[in-house]
Write an enzyme that holds these catalytic residues in place. Sequence first.
Site, PDB file in Angstrom:
ATOM      1  N   ASP A 333       0.834  -1.195   0.000  1.00  0.00           N
ATOM      2  CA  ASP A 333       0.000   0.000   0.000  1.00  0.00           C
ATOM      3  C   ASP A 333       0.877   1.257   0.000  1.00  0.00           C
ATOM      4  OD1 ASP A 333      -2.622   1.422   0.551  1.00  0.00           O
ATOM      5  OD2 ASP A 333      -1.518   1.955   2.370  1.00  0.00           O
ATOM      6  N   GLU A 370       1.894  -0.455  -5.029  1.00  0.00           N
ATOM      7  CA  GLU A 370       0.972   0.618  -5.376  1.00  0.00           C
ATOM      8  C   GLU A 370       1.866   1.858  -5.495  1.00  0.00           C
ATOM      9  OE1 GLU A 370      -3.272   2.423  -3.841  1.00  0.00           O
ATOM     10  OE2 GLU A 370      -1.695   2.133  -2.350  1.00  0.00           O
TER      11      GLU A 370
END
Length: 692
Positions: A333, A370
């Site tokens: 993330d 990401e």
Amino acid sequence: MQREVGIGSPLQLGSTVTANGINFAIYSHHATKITLAIFGDIHDSEPVETYALDPIINRTGDVWHIAIIGLSPGALYGYYIDGDHEPQLGYRYDANLLLLDPYARALTGEFEWDLFSKQRRPKSIVYTDTFDWQGDRPLNYPLRDTVIYETHLKGISHTSGKPYAGTYLGMIEMIPYLKELGVTSVELLPVMEFDDMEYAKNGTKEHPLRNYWGYSTMAFFTPKARYAEDNHRGNQVIEFKTMVRELHKAGLEVILDVVYNHTNEGNECGPVISFKGIDNSIYYLLYEDKRYYWNYSGTGNTLHCYAEVVKNLIIDSLRYWVAEMHVDGFRFDLATILSRDSHGNIIQNSPLLQSIMEDPILKKTKMIAEPWDAAGGYQVGEFPGIYFAEWNDRYRDEVRRYWRNDYDTAAAFATRVAGSDDLYSNSGKKPYHSINYVTAHDGFTLRDLVSYSHKNNFANGQNNIDGSDNNLSWNSGVEGDTNDQAILQFRKQRMKNFLVTLMLSHGTPMLLGGDEFGRTQKGNNNTYCQDNELSWYDWSLVEIEREDLFRFTKELIAFRRRHRVFGRKEFFKGYVPAGGTKADIIWFGCDGHSYKWHEADNALGVCFSGEKEATGSDDDGKDMMILFNPTEEIKTFYFPLINNHMHWRLKIDTALESPRDIFPLGKYENLVDPYSYSVQPHSVAVLVCVRG
């Protein structure tokens, strides 16, 4: 009660079971006093045993350590840590607060925490087990052979009606469904421990808000207790391992969405749970006025990933989940934060990323970034590390624009379908390093993408200002729910267009869980706080769509996996490869000639060569032709003259009703005209070459 103690060892952080007791070790540079506290019950606010660590005897460098003789696994513990309380200098010590061990393997989870109280705080658990893996090892499929299914662990089975719904064991109960669908890998939203009640103060009695997604990690070695059927004294670890083992037996990989960019402790107003009270100025990126936190994560704080102790924590955590928990990969993330230095600057030679790539234990593990953060850092196509695949949001956006028939989008669309060589070829990466997706947990579901032109996030209690406004969606003529059967059928056709594009593009496809049967969130594109029917899977929809959208998706995944032409190792060249007889890719217009880029009409055709010289396979495969028509007119495509022995048959046409929308493996339909095919408005057709 006080037990016999020993000096202990600094070599392994956390709590470690030894021949005669438990060894405890914790890092802190600035602490002046550390007390180990042992508790008898999960609800106890006062410890039954305390052990003060002598800074002379029980400290080696910046690691404090002690051995407690006769203490057994399952013991509950935490630390009271003292030092200066000078927030302006970055020190937030409070000796009255029980702190979690950053290296704890499990946390108590049998009751509702209150992280701002003294009485209702979670405790660390001394944990060890002799789990029978039955010979299991991570599967580690090549990315080019991977089809990812992104899902929430609780949400996928919570309303399934099965005995272990909403748990790790409940995921095991979903294996037959996942196998029938045909995906290879399950990517789970965060399962490391987090506080469900983080957003409770923002909700109401009628509409309670809970942390559903879990992007607020408390401890980086601990599976979430509430996802276990029995979480007493760390049994959640056993259930997590059981889930992984059984998924592997079924041939399904486990990829974890991990959050190493921030923690649940928030900004200067957030609770002190662990890192803030252990060594705040080391673990977090702070302003010059060290009362305040850099917020590159958008959640209040940012872990100082450039610091050696934080880097080691993350590497140790990754190693643990691979070596001890057998996971196959990680999706990082807001991964750009991992490449920020001590001043917040994005650097190319991040020590953390370099260590991940060079680590011998992590060598074959899938690493998916990401490649952006909440402060404007954006590295799509430029994320450092040849082993890191990347979420490709350019794919998402440009595919959405094309199927909305935005002006002059064919060129960008074609680049994404062909593997995004403009993003990845210069860095030495391959087509499969592009994680292609149209929808993900953060944003509209596929059904909502074709049903809403505007987000509908009022249930989140923020007056609809949260969540992205840039959805690139189109409601197909009516906003939201409707009983108009023509609109509903049109929406289903458009969903199939997106699914065909996703599965037959070059790169690694990621399917949002539930898109295969039309899951809806009623237009909410930010359900982070909706632990309820809005987010949970509605399994009644599966039965409704079993012979239509679900069947279509299942057959489509099987089609992709059967044909190597869709899983290339290298980017297209656009010419005839050595030893081949035709170009590896041909883009063409309705007239069968080379497509004239940047024309207003987006109708576009492509041929992929299945020859082994083009695909890099051992044997020749079938050539494929895909005809895209996002326009409002019927488009008749004349086939390009590739050679004199090409016979095309119909495989997919999203404008046709099920079951003629896609034919099963090995089945096709003859064409009325062997030289052309008419594609209906807002639809896509796939033809397969049968040589003769």
